[in-house]
Motif scaffolding. Structure first.
Motif, PDB file in Angstrom:
ATOM      1  N   SER A 119       0.579   2.336   4.301  1.00 49.30           N
ATOM      2  CA  SER A 119       0.436   2.358   2.836  1.00 49.30           C
ATOM      3  C   SER A 119      -0.537   1.290   2.352  1.00 49.30           C
ATOM      4  O   SER A 119      -1.446   1.589   1.586  1.00 49.30           O
ATOM      5  CB  SER A 119       1.782   2.134   2.154  1.00 49.30           C
ATOM      6  OG  SER A 119       2.660   3.172   2.441  1.00 49.30           O
ATOM      7  N   GLY A 120      -0.315   0.058   2.771  1.00 50.94           N
ATOM      8  CA  GLY A 120      -1.135  -1.045   2.271  1.00 50.94           C
ATOM      9  C   GLY A 120      -2.548  -1.056   2.811  1.00 50.94           C
ATOM     10  O   GLY A 120      -3.523  -0.936   2.056  1.00 50.94           O
ATOM     11  N   PHE A 130       4.564   6.558   1.131  1.00 49.42           N
ATOM     12  CA  PHE A 130       4.436   5.601   0.016  1.00 49.42           C
ATOM     13  C   PHE A 130       2.989   5.451  -0.431  1.00 49.42           C
ATOM     14  O   PHE A 130       2.702   4.776  -1.410  1.00 49.42           O
ATOM     15  CB  PHE A 130       4.901   4.188   0.403  1.00 49.42           C
ATOM     16  CG  PHE A 130       6.139   4.100   1.225  1.00 49.42           C
ATOM     17  CD1 PHE A 130       7.252   4.873   0.943  1.00 49.42           C
ATOM     18  CD2 PHE A 130       6.206   3.215   2.291  1.00 49.42           C
ATOM     19  CE1 PHE A 130       8.408   4.770   1.700  1.00 49.42           C
ATOM     20  CE2 PHE A 130       7.358   3.099   3.053  1.00 49.42           C
ATOM     21  CZ  PHE A 130       8.458   3.881   2.755  1.00 49.42           C
ATOM     22  N   ILE A 131       2.065   6.014   0.295  1.00 53.45           N
ATOM     23  CA  ILE A 131       0.653   5.663   0.142  1.00 53.45           C
ATOM     24  C   ILE A 131       0.085   5.953  -1.246  1.00 53.45           C
ATOM     25  O   ILE A 131      -0.741   5.193  -1.747  1.00 53.45           O
ATOM     26  CB  ILE A 131      -0.197   6.308   1.259  1.00 53.45           C
ATOM     27  CG1 ILE A 131      -1.554   5.603   1.368  1.00 53.45           C
ATOM     28  CG2 ILE A 131      -0.335   7.802   1.056  1.00 53.45           C
ATOM     29  CD1 ILE A 131      -2.313   5.939   2.639  1.00 53.45           C
ATOM     30  N   VAL A 132       0.523   7.015  -1.904  1.00 53.45           N
ATOM     31  CA  VAL A 132      -0.045   7.312  -3.223  1.00 53.45           C
ATOM     32  C   VAL A 132       0.286   6.208  -4.219  1.00 53.45           C
ATOM     33  O   VAL A 132      -0.518   5.897  -5.098  1.00 53.45           O
ATOM     34  CB  VAL A 132       0.374   8.700  -3.748  1.00 53.45           C
ATOM     35  CG1 VAL A 132       1.812   8.722  -4.244  1.00 53.45           C
ATOM     36  CG2 VAL A 132      -0.562   9.137  -4.878  1.00 53.45           C
ATOM     37  N   SER A 133       1.450   5.596  -4.083  1.00 51.99           N
ATOM     38  CA  SER A 133       1.812   4.533  -5.032  1.00 51.99           C
ATOM     39  C   SER A 133       0.867   3.341  -4.900  1.00 51.99           C
ATOM     40  O   SER A 133       0.485   2.744  -5.909  1.00 51.99           O
ATOM     41  CB  SER A 133       3.269   4.100  -4.837  1.00 51.99           C
ATOM     42  OG  SER A 133       3.502   3.607  -3.539  1.00 51.99           O
ATOM     43  N   ILE A 134       0.470   3.031  -3.695  1.00 48.33           N
ATOM     44  CA  ILE A 134      -0.438   1.890  -3.468  1.00 48.33           C
ATOM     45  C   ILE A 134      -1.840   2.271  -3.939  1.00 48.33           C
ATOM     46  O   ILE A 134      -2.509   1.488  -4.624  1.00 48.33           O
ATOM     47  CB  ILE A 134      -0.423   1.476  -1.970  1.00 48.33           C
ATOM     48  CG1 ILE A 134       0.807   0.626  -1.626  1.00 48.33           C
ATOM     49  CG2 ILE A 134      -1.645   0.648  -1.642  1.00 48.33           C
ATOM     50  CD1 ILE A 134       2.125   1.215  -1.775  1.00 48.33           C
ATOM     51  N   ILE A 135      -2.306   3.462  -3.599  1.00 50.53           N
ATOM     52  CA  ILE A 135      -3.650   3.898  -3.993  1.00 50.53           C
ATOM     53  C   ILE A 135      -3.766   3.966  -5.520  1.00 50.53           C
ATOM     54  O   ILE A 135      -4.726   3.439  -6.097  1.00 50.53           O
ATOM     55  CB  ILE A 135      -4.005   5.249  -3.335  1.00 50.53           C
ATOM     56  CG1 ILE A 135      -4.194   5.054  -1.824  1.00 50.53           C
ATOM     57  CG2 ILE A 135      -5.252   5.851  -3.964  1.00 50.53           C
ATOM     58  CD1 ILE A 135      -4.391   6.349  -1.046  1.00 50.53           C
ATOM     59  N   PHE A 159     -13.083   2.806 -13.468  1.00 49.96           N
ATOM     60  CA  PHE A 159     -11.737   2.294 -13.220  1.00 49.96           C
ATOM     61  C   PHE A 159     -11.809   0.836 -12.794  1.00 49.96           C
ATOM     62  O   PHE A 159     -12.866   0.348 -12.400  1.00 49.96           O
ATOM     63  CB  PHE A 159     -11.038   3.121 -12.135  1.00 49.96           C
ATOM     64  CG  PHE A 159     -10.747   4.520 -12.567  1.00 49.96           C
ATOM     65  CD1 PHE A 159      -9.540   4.839 -13.166  1.00 49.96           C
ATOM     66  CD2 PHE A 159     -11.691   5.525 -12.398  1.00 49.96           C
ATOM     67  CE1 PHE A 159      -9.281   6.132 -13.583  1.00 49.96           C
ATOM     68  CE2 PHE A 159     -11.435   6.815 -12.810  1.00 49.96           C
ATOM     69  CZ  PHE A 159     -10.229   7.122 -13.412  1.00 49.96           C
ATOM     70  N   ALA A 160     -10.693   0.138 -12.866  1.00 55.15           N
ATOM     71  CA  ALA A 160     -10.652  -1.287 -12.526  1.00 55.15           C
ATOM     72  C   ALA A 160     -11.216  -1.544 -11.129  1.00 55.15           C
ATOM     73  O   ALA A 160     -12.013  -2.465 -10.941  1.00 55.15           O
ATOM     74  CB  ALA A 160      -9.222  -1.814 -12.637  1.00 55.15           C
ATOM     75  N   LEU A 161     -10.838  -0.731 -10.151  1.00 54.33           N
ATOM     76  CA  LEU A 161     -11.349  -0.928  -8.796  1.00 54.33           C
ATOM     77  C   LEU A 161     -12.854  -0.703  -8.733  1.00 54.33           C
ATOM     78  O   LEU A 161     -13.579  -1.465  -8.086  1.00 54.33           O
ATOM     79  CB  LEU A 161     -10.632   0.003  -7.805  1.00 54.33           C
ATOM     80  CG  LEU A 161     -11.108  -0.080  -6.359  1.00 54.33           C
ATOM     81  CD1 LEU A 161     -10.947  -1.487  -5.793  1.00 54.33           C
ATOM     82  CD2 LEU A 161     -10.370   0.929  -5.495  1.00 54.33           C
ATOM     83  N   ILE A 213      -8.788   3.680   1.977  1.00 55.88           N
ATOM     84  CA  ILE A 213      -9.110   4.947   1.303  1.00 55.88           C
ATOM     85  C   ILE A 213      -9.659   4.676  -0.095  1.00 55.88           C
ATOM     86  O   ILE A 213     -10.683   5.236  -0.505  1.00 55.88           O
ATOM     87  CB  ILE A 213      -7.870   5.868   1.237  1.00 55.88           C
ATOM     88  CG1 ILE A 213      -7.519   6.375   2.630  1.00 55.88           C
ATOM     89  CG2 ILE A 213      -8.098   7.034   0.275  1.00 55.88           C
ATOM     90  CD1 ILE A 213      -6.164   7.056   2.724  1.00 55.88           C
ATOM     91  N   SER A 214      -8.993   3.809  -0.825  1.00 58.07           N
ATOM     92  CA  SER A 214      -9.421   3.489  -2.193  1.00 58.07           C
ATOM     93  C   SER A 214     -10.789   2.824  -2.215  1.00 58.07           C
ATOM     94  O   SER A 214     -11.640   3.165  -3.039  1.00 58.07           O
ATOM     95  CB  SER A 214      -8.391   2.571  -2.859  1.00 58.07           C
ATOM     96  OG  SER A 214      -7.121   3.163  -2.864  1.00 58.07           O
ATOM     97  N   ASP A 215     -10.995   1.872  -1.321  1.00 55.94           N
ATOM     98  CA  ASP A 215     -12.296   1.194  -1.252  1.00 55.94           C
ATOM     99  C   ASP A 215     -13.403   2.188  -0.893  1.00 55.94           C
ATOM    100  O   ASP A 215     -14.511   2.120  -1.424  1.00 55.94           O
ATOM    101  CB  ASP A 215     -12.263   0.041  -0.244  1.00 55.94           C
ATOM    102  CG  ASP A 215     -11.463  -1.150  -0.738  1.00 55.94           C
ATOM    103  OD1 ASP A 215     -11.167  -1.234  -1.956  1.00 55.94           O
ATOM    104  OD2 ASP A 215     -11.124  -2.014   0.095  1.00 55.94           O
TER     105      ASP A 215
END
Length: 192
Positions: free
Chosen positions: A160-161, A50-55, A180-182, A167-169
C-alpha cells in the motif's frame, strides 16, 4: 467535503472503481496463497486491499480521502459481485479508517513515504483487529496470530505505502495530476 473540488471527487471515485476491480482480481491469488500456506497466505498480499486509500490521499491530500476511497471501492466491489456481500463495505470502512488515522496524526499535512507506509500499517492493524473477531483468528496459536499481524503490517507498508507512492508518482510524472496537490509538488521539484 465542502472544500473538495469536483475533479477531486471524480478522480477519487475513478480510482475507487479501478481498484475495486483490482481487489476482485486479487481474490483468487489470495485464495491460492491461503490454500498453500494457510490463512497467513492472504496476509502476504493483504496490502493490495488498502492501496486505493493511500493513492487517493497522496494525490488529493484532503481529510477523508483515504476513508472515502476505500469505502467506495468496497461498495463497488460488492456491486461487482464479491461473494462476501455487504459486510465487505464495513471492512472497507474499517480499512479506510485505519489509513485515515495516519494522515490525521499529521493533520493531513505530511505525505512522505514514511506517512504513506504508516497509513498502510494503520489499515493493516485496523483490518486485522476486525478480522480477529470476524474470522475467528483466536482459534490459532499466539505465535501464528502475531506472525499474521506482522506479515499483514509489512504488506500494508510495502504494497500500500511503497507501491501506492510509486504508482501515484508515476501518474504525477506524466502531468495528468498537474492540478492536484501531488502534481503541484512534482512541478516544484522539476523547477528546482
Amino acid at each position: 467535503m465542502n472544500n473538495w473540488r469536483l475533479k477531486e471527487i471524480v478522480v477519487m471515485s475513478v480510482l475507487s472503481v479501478v481498484f475495486a476491480v483490482v481487489y476482485l482480481a486479487f481474490l483468487p491469488v489470495g485464495k491460492l496463497l491461503a490454500a498453500v500456506m494457510g490463512p497467513i497466505g492472504y496476509d502476504l498480499i493483504f496490502g493490495i486491499w488498502f492501496i486505493v486509500s493511500i493513492i487517493a490521499a497522496y494525490i488529493i491530500r484532503k481529510p477523508g480521502a483515504a476513508f472515502l476511497s476505500e469505502t467506495i471501492a468496497a461498495t463497488i466491489e460488492v456491486l461487482l459481485g464479491n461473494a462476501m456481500g455487504p459486510i465487505l463495505i464495513l471492512s472497507g470502512v474499517i480499512q479506510g479508517l485505519g489509513a485515515e488515522t495516519a494522515f490525521a496524526l499529521t493533520r493531513w499535512k505530511r505525505y512522505t513515504l514514511a506517512v504513506l507506509m504508516m497509513a498502510g500499517v494503520g489499515a493493516a492493524v485496523f483490518s486485522f483487529i476486525w478480522g480477529y473477531f470476524r474470522s475467528g483468528y483466536a482459534a490459532f496459536g499466539t505465535t501464528y496470530i502475531v506472525s499474521m499481524l506482522i506479515v499483514r503490517m509489512i504488506s500494508g507498508a510495502v504494497i500500500s505505502g511503497l507501491l501506492g507512492k510509486a504508482i501515484s508518482d508515476g501518474l504525477a510524472k506524466t502531468g495528468v495530476l498537474s492540478s492536484f496537490a501531488l502534481g503541484k509538488e512534482w512541478r516544484k521539484k522539476k523547477a528546482a
